[in-house]
Write a protein that holds these residues in place. Structure first.
Motif, PDB file in Angstrom:
ATOM      1  N   ALA A  97     -16.174 -17.065  14.222  1.00  0.00           N
ATOM      2  CA  ALA A  97     -16.036 -15.728  13.653  1.00  0.00           C
ATOM      3  C   ALA A  97     -14.736 -15.611  12.855  1.00  0.00           C
ATOM      4  O   ALA A  97     -14.709 -15.039  11.759  1.00  0.00           O
ATOM      5  CB  ALA A  97     -16.087 -14.674  14.758  1.00  0.00           C
ATOM      6  N   LEU A 127     -19.958 -10.498  12.334  1.00  0.00           N
ATOM      7  CA  LEU A 127     -19.001 -11.359  13.016  1.00  0.00           C
ATOM      8  C   LEU A 127     -17.683 -10.638  13.292  1.00  0.00           C
ATOM      9  O   LEU A 127     -17.021 -10.905  14.293  1.00  0.00           O
ATOM     10  CB  LEU A 127     -18.746 -12.617  12.183  1.00  0.00           C
ATOM     11  N   TYR A 176     -15.930 -17.434  18.954  1.00  0.00           N
ATOM     12  CA  TYR A 176     -14.743 -16.721  18.485  1.00  0.00           C
ATOM     13  C   TYR A 176     -14.100 -17.459  17.305  1.00  0.00           C
ATOM     14  O   TYR A 176     -13.768 -16.851  16.283  1.00  0.00           O
ATOM     15  CB  TYR A 176     -13.748 -16.584  19.635  1.00  0.00           C
ATOM     16  N   LEU A 204     -15.589 -10.256  16.838  1.00  0.00           N
ATOM     17  CA  LEU A 204     -14.152 -10.477  16.940  1.00  0.00           C
ATOM     18  C   LEU A 204     -13.459  -9.267  17.565  1.00  0.00           C
ATOM     19  O   LEU A 204     -12.567  -9.406  18.407  1.00  0.00           O
ATOM     20  CB  LEU A 204     -13.576 -10.760  15.551  1.00  0.00           C
ATOM     21  N   SER A 254      -7.754 -10.243  12.137  1.00  0.00           N
ATOM     22  CA  SER A 254      -8.755  -9.285  12.614  1.00  0.00           C
ATOM     23  C   SER A 254      -8.433  -7.867  12.144  1.00  0.00           C
ATOM     24  O   SER A 254      -9.334  -7.112  11.752  1.00  0.00           O
ATOM     25  CB  SER A 254      -8.836  -9.329  14.143  1.00  0.00           C
TER      26      SER A 254
END
Length: 333
Positions: A46, A212, A43, A216, A116
């Motif tokens: 990413a 990636l 995580y 996420l 994100s």
């Protein structure tokens, strides 16, 4: 009626985005009781790759463009971040059974920015062929840091600390800049601006970006479902705020972006990204910063509201909503 029908069809069409599919998939498997977990190291990697790619691309573009073009959008981003915190202070903080510190921390988190959501928005715009200035993602810290600073300053005003210390604005600036999210983003910006990283960008960071990002989104979906239990422990006003705030903040920023479009030629894609920066709530740098800066605030309130409701609304509703709105307002093909 035809315009409304076309708008709704475009909103529904945006839900076919792979980013949204992975977010919803994560929530579904978590709801089914799946034991699937993504290692924290994966995580964090990413997130690093996401922010470095955004930073490198922004830095390379700034190097080739006129920095003066960023001045008004950067000021607008700062004003929006500050305005979101103040709006939370006069709305959420005045609702019954809401502690002032919890409300300010929540508003601060929603005034800050989600990496994100930003990444998912960029992928959605690129998939739809909607152009935007590559330096627009670099507006991230201009909105993020002022929102966090103001939230901590407001929470600390008039409150004596038990240890006799106070949190200063300069402390939170330094702490935010040292955080993993802003550090990676600013490092990418500097490398893109001052060096020639085109080859490593094209062969490593850019090809891995979408894959990636899907990882996420999957993690965010799983965590969103898990955080629902935390949100149930606090007043339901937080769920209402977390549902309404991303749309409201995004609409405000979309309006500001439209004015910038009229005044400076700011691109429709830039308007959408500005709106989605405002619609997002910080999922990386914000929570630890607010934990340190407003220790009396309940993390279940502000993190639960952001992760379980705010982020899914920002990604699942606001991205398709504002892309569709831009297509109608700017008559995009």
């Amino acid at each position: 009626m035809d315009l409304i029908a076309e708008f709704l069809l475009r909103v529904l069409g945006q839900f076919q985005s792979p980013s949204l599919a992975f977010l919803i998939g994560g929530m579904l498997i978590a709801a089914m009781g799946s034991r699937l977990t993504i290692p924290d190291a994966v995580y964090q990697f990413a997130v690093f790759m996401l922010l470095m790619r955004i930073g490198l691309n922004g830095g390379m573009t700034i190097r080739e463009s006129d920095p003066a073009d960023m001045i008004l959008p950067a000021l607008a981003a700062m004003g929006i971040g500050v305005g979101i915190v103040l709006l939370g202070l006069i709305t959420l903080a005045r609702l019954p059974k809401i502690a002032r510190a919890d409300a300010i921390a929540t508003a601060g988190l929603f005034g800050a920015v989600s990496a994100s959501t930003l990444g998912a928005a960029m992928v959605a715009l690129e998939a739809d062929g909607i152009a935007y200035e590559a330096w627009v993602p670099a507006l991230y810290p201009f909105m993020d840091i002022p929102a966090l600073i103001l939230a901590i300053v407001l929470a600390g005003m008039g409150k004596a600390k038990s240890d006799g210390n106070t949190v200063t604005p300069w402390f939170i600036v330094k702490d935010s800049l040292r955080g993993s999210a802003l550090s990676a983003l600013l490092l990418g910006l500097l490398l893109g601006l001052l060096t020639r990283p085109e080859r490593v960008f094209e062969t490593f960071y850019d090809p891995l970006f979408r894959g990636l990002l899907s990882v996420l989104m999957l993690v965010m979906g799983i965590e969103a479902w898990q955080r629902l239990s935390e949100l149930r422990r606090v007043a339901h006003w937080y769920a209402v705020y977390a549902f309404i705030a991303p749309i409201t903040h995004g609409l405000i920023a979309f309006g500001v972006g439209y004015l910038l479009h009229q005044a400076t030629g700011f691109s429709p894609g830039g308007v959408v990204l500005l709106a989605l920066l405002a619609a997002s709530s910080s999922d990386i740098s914000g929570p630890p910063t607010l934990r340190a800066g407003i220790p009396e605030a309940n993390p279940s309130a502000y993190i639960g509201a952001s992760t379980s409701v705010g982020t899914p609304i920002a990604i699942g509703v606001c991205i398709p909503l504002f892309i569709a709105l831009a297509e109608v307002v700017f008559t995009l093909p």
